[in-house]
Design a protein around this motif. Structure first.
Motif, PDB file in Angstrom:
ATOM      1  N   GLY A 125     -51.827  -6.128  63.915  1.00 47.67           N
ATOM      2  CA  GLY A 125     -51.261  -6.511  62.623  1.00 47.67           C
ATOM      3  C   GLY A 125     -52.261  -7.218  61.718  1.00 47.67           C
ATOM      4  N   ASP A 132     -42.512 -12.169  67.555  1.00 44.99           N
ATOM      5  CA  ASP A 132     -43.898 -11.856  67.201  1.00 44.99           C
ATOM      6  C   ASP A 132     -44.095 -12.173  65.722  1.00 44.99           C
ATOM      7  OD1 ASP A 132     -46.468 -10.939  67.078  1.00 44.99           O
ATOM      8  OD2 ASP A 132     -46.057  -8.980  67.962  1.00 44.99           O
ATOM      9  N   GLN A 174     -43.519  -7.643  65.085  1.00 43.31           N
ATOM     10  CA  GLN A 174     -44.432  -8.217  64.105  1.00 43.31           C
ATOM     11  C   GLN A 174     -44.177  -7.641  62.707  1.00 43.31           C
ATOM     12  OE1 GLN A 174     -48.533  -7.788  65.189  1.00 43.31           O
ATOM     13  NE2 GLN A 174     -49.182  -9.292  63.683  1.00 43.31           N
ATOM     14  N   SER A 219     -49.456  -8.573  70.764  1.00 47.19           N
ATOM     15  CA  SER A 219     -48.352  -7.644  70.467  1.00 47.19           C
ATOM     16  C   SER A 219     -48.278  -6.544  71.512  1.00 47.19           C
ATOM     17  CB  SER A 219     -48.539  -7.022  69.085  1.00 47.19           C
ATOM     18  OG  SER A 219     -48.553  -8.012  68.107  1.00 47.19           O
TER      19      SER A 219
HETATM   20 MG    MG Z   1     -49.833  -8.528  66.777  1.00 52.27          MG
END
Ligand code: MG
Ligand code: ATP
Lengths: 504, 324
Positions: A400, A168, A88, A46
């Motif tokens: 994440g 993402d 994301q 990311s």
């Molecule tokens: Mg990520």
């Protein structure tokens, strides 16, 4: 490096707070390809994409588009280069309608200068139909279920005329069915020369739709190549640095007394006449497509939603739960889906997020005892392999997947008798998924009743004893794990088959 | 997050510099306070006199106590516009009960009870009535002032009990009692917000209400608690204000206090929408405003111009703060 490479990122280095997280990463993207960007949680995927999207600035490194060096100083510049970005975490504005979200910042106007609502609605409807979603463009997004929100994010990026689309983890709350539609669209975009960077921890998807791949490990570039020349094991090996066993660790539990019994639960427009029982030591799955009502059902049982009729019994006693706190007191915990909206307190630190629902465990005579908090966090950090540099920083400094692990740790700490997991592995990598499943099995061994809501058929098939399939607010099929296959789940989830409801 | 990273583009930053960046981003109000303090000291040598310093503290103690309550409210994502009017109403009722019973204790208890009750009503309107805090407390602002005016017939009422005025006029050594109360309450609210579950919940609620609710936090009770606490602190401030002159004016006491309190909180670095901010920041925000007032008085700046200077300083202070 081929002649037709559209995008070249080279030597990208990035530090946050003096900690280097990307160490000179390269990425090349060809015209008209779908490129998988792979790596474990916290590998830097990311972050790399945020650099391409102009969200973060690299410390060193170059970005070239069609051979021309570009400084991505802001998201605006990135957009002007024809890059669109599905982040994301969901970024929809819940107080706006679907079409307003779709055209946010680039509204269409009539020749009079007023908003061209009609045209915006038409285009929204059009793209949604191609994604196989039937929602009115004028619905408010706050009334929609997470999977629809995710589709709005996807649709939004498809609307823009872009050469590069960054996705993402776009499918974390989508079902196979919905993913198929998306893939269809992605393939036709590819035909028309659009390139896509695709990040996902669902390797099956990667194999199905991607042409080439790049793998990152701990912020280092470790390899790239053509998808056809590798199999999934090799890729996992590249990502993790060792082989990951996907062995079945399921084992039959000794089933105890029923702990949660639900009778005739109905909520207008969400679910209808739901009956089921969960016993001690059992892992029960609920699955279905977008709009099947399973999230609403369990949010009601937990006390987050109040408008429903029917009876809920915990340990044989009828309970009236109209607030999550009462749900918790009755012994029910809920790990919600869509962490950004429902679980993450972004201004609190990692540790504080972990302890939020079980403050009683960390208090001495009414004062918070931060040493206990820290130690407990260290425990979960090891157990769940949470990658974090400084747990006293706010939780949004985590990747994440690692945020998701903190959310799970928070509910493990609550230690309720009945634990409902809604899409628990959102954004969690292959290796860590196994660890989470293992934890869930351990909880069941300890005699807890576990309920797993998931849109991923393989997930429920791996850990659940029994599986209920829902379609448009009703349970259409109930099976023991041995009786089920992914195909069969799909038949019941799409409503093309249903079992007669034999109660009532 | 995104803003500070831009500073890091250059070559490896030295740790001392990054410490400075951190100090600035976390405690810019302290830095601003020190700057203004130095400027004030340079401009007028009477500024540094101990007596003058005590004066400043004495003058800010009322607003300071209110600002503490306002900080908690704003951290929870709300705002309380009623503090000034409630102060007047509390003053009127406490003097009335004081005169009626002749007991200072009853006067004090009345003040605390009326303040907390007004806050409780605010909290119920916001939490259960689902009314935006701006509107609910705007209503209370008009209502409380009107009750004060009606009860006191639009004028002032004075206390006729011996000893009541000593609350604000007692000195311990060289320090006046209100200063001690203000500093004591600052410490108390600081501890409440950082070391107790209540404080944690307030931050969570201000940052992401839905997630707080799903974390099994009784969000509505926390809200009621937050406004009640603010009301209680207004009660304390009203006591000091009333006791200082041994009288309260139903029409002018507390006027525009809400603005000063909100200004102090914002200068102190608390985010308007809640979830982020510090009690210590507010403390220095209050001192900053106090020093500024004092400096302008010492420099003989026309009172008509003081508002402009204050407004400018507030805007400049907030402008330089790290925003997200
Ligand atoms: Mg990520
Ligand atoms: N804003 C930030 N501040 C500090 N550290 C950060 C920040 N964003 C990311 N990091 C750190 O950078 C590293 C890479 O994070 P990144 O989000 O890129 O991982 P990822 O590959 O996307 O992982 P995931 O699969 O979990 O989403 C992590 O160790 C993370 O803690």
């Amino acid at each position: 490096m081929g002649r037709d490479s559209l995008l070249e990122m080279s030597g990208i280095t990035k530090s946050f707070n003096q900690v280097e997280v990307l160490h000179g990463v390269d990425l090349t993207l060809n015209k008209g390809e779908i490129h998988a960007l792979l790596g474990e949680n916290g590998a830097g995927k990311s972050t790399l994409m945020n650099i391409l999207g102009g969200v973060h600035q690299p410390n060193r490194g170059h970005i070239k588009i069609e051979g021309k060096e570009i400084k991505m100083e802001s998201p605006r510049i990135s957009q002007e280069q024809g890059i669109s970005f599905i982040h994301q975490e969901l970024n929809v504005v819940t107080d706006l309608t679907v079409y307003e979200n779709m055209f946010l910042g680039s509204e269409l106007r009539t020749k009079w200068g007023t908003l061209d609502v009609k045209e915006m609605c038409r285009q929204t409807e059009d793209i949604m139909l191609r994604l196989g979603v039937e929602i009115s463009p004028k619905t408010y997004v706050r009334d929609l279920e997470t999977s629809y929100k995710q589709m709005i994010e996807i649709a939004k990026s498809l609307l823009r005329r872009s050469n590069i689309i960054i996705m993402d983890e776009p499918t974390t709350s989508l079902t196979d069915n919905e993913v198929e539609r998306l893939f269809g669209l992605m393939r036709s975009l590819k035909q028309s020369g659009v390139s896509i960077i695709y990040i996902s921890h669902k390797l099956k998807e990667i194999k199905e739709v991607c042409d080439r791949y790049t793998v990152l490990r701990d912020g280092h570039f470790v390899g790239n190549g053509s998808m056809q020349e590798v199999d999934l094991e090799e890729i996992t090996q590249l990502m993790v640095g060792k082989a990951v066993s996907t062995d079945a660790f399921y084992h039959e539990q000794t089933k105890g007394d029923p702990v949660l019994t639900v009778k005739h639960l109905t909520s207008e427009g969400n679910f209808h006449n739901i009956n089921f029982t969960v016993s001690k030591g059992e892992v029960v799955g609920f699955t279905g497509l977008a709009g099947d009502g399973r999230t609403e059902l369990f949010e009601s049982i937990y006390g987050f939603r109040k408008k429903y009729s029917g009876d809920i019994e915990v340990n044989g006693h009828p309970v009236k739960i109209d607030h999550p706190k009462k749900g918790l007191q009755a012994g029910i915990g809920l790990v919600p889906k869509n962490r950004k909206e429902n679980a993450i307190i972004k201004d609190l630190s990692v540790i504080e997020n972990m302890s939020l629902s079980s403050m009683g465990n960390f208090e001495r005579r009414g004062w918070i005892h931060s040493k206990t908090e820290r130690e407990k966090f260290q425990h979960y950090k090891q157990q769940l392999n949470i990658k974090v540099h400084d747990p006293n920083r706010t939780i949004d400094s985590l990747s994440g997947g690692n945020q998701q692990k903190v959310v799970i740790a928070k509910w493990l700490e609550v230690n309720s008798d009945i634990l409902i997991f809604d899409n628990p592995t959102q954004g969690i990598d292959v290796g860590a998924k196994n660890e989470i499943y293992q934890h869930i099995m351990n909880l069941a061994d300890q005699g807890k009743a576990i309920i797993i809501l998931s849109s991923e058929a393989p997930e429920v098939l791996r850990v659940c004893d029994r599986i209920n399939i829902m379609f448009q607010g009703e349970i259409t099929g109930r099976f023991h794990r041995d009786e089920l296959t992914e195909e069969k789940i799909m038949e019941y989830a799409t409503g093309s088959k249903r079992e007669a409801e034999n109660i009532g | 997050m995104a803003n500070i990273e831009i500073n890091q583009n250059q070559q490896p930053t030295s740790t001392s510099r990054s410490k400075l960046t951190w100090l600035w981003s976390e405690y810019s109000v302290v830095v601003a306070f020190v700057l203004i303090f130095i400027v004030a000291a340079l401009m007028n040598d009477r500024f540094l006199y101990l007596q003058n310093q005590m004066n400043i503290l004495m003058q800010v103690s009322t607003i300071g106590i209110i600002a503490l309550g306002m900080t908690v409210v704003m951290l929870s994502g709300g705002i309380d516009l009623s503090v000034g009017s409630v102060l007047a109403m509390v003053g009127v009722f406490s003097v009335l009960s004081l005169n009626a019973t002749g007991s200072i204790v009853v006067g004090i208890l009345t003040a605390l009870a009326v303040g907390a009750f007004a806050g409780f009503i605010n909290g119920m309107l916001v939490a259960k009535g689902k009314i935006a805090s701006f509107i609910a407390t705007l209503g209370m602002m008009a209502g409380a002032r009107s009750i004060a005016l009606y009860t006191a017939d639009g004028g002032s009422i004075a206390g006729d009990v011996q000893g009541f005025s000593s609350i604000a006029n007692t000195e311990l050594g060289i320090v006046d009692l209100p200063i001690i109360i203000f500093i004591g309450l600052t410490v108390a609210i600081y501890l409440l917000m950082t070391k107790t579950r209540f404080g944690r919940y307030v931050y969570a609620l201000g940052s992401n209400e839905k997630a707080a609710l799903l974390s099994a936090i009784r969000v509505d009770r926390i809200k009621v608690g937050v406004y009640s606490l603010c009301g209680l602190l207004v009660g304390v401030a009203a006591l000091i204000e009333t006791s200082r002159l041994n009288s309260i004016s139903s029409s002018s006491s507390g006027n525009l206090y809400e603005l000063d309190a909100i200004a102090a909180v914002i200068i102190g670095g608390t985010r308007m929408t809640g979830g982020k901010g510090k009690v210590i920041g507010t403390f220095f925000g209050v001192l900053l405003l106090g020093v500024l007032n004092n400096m302008m008085n010492l420099l003989n700046i026309s009172p008509h111009l003081q508002g402009l200077v204050k407004g400018l300083i507030i805007i400049v202070a907030v402008f330089f703060q790290k925003r997200d």
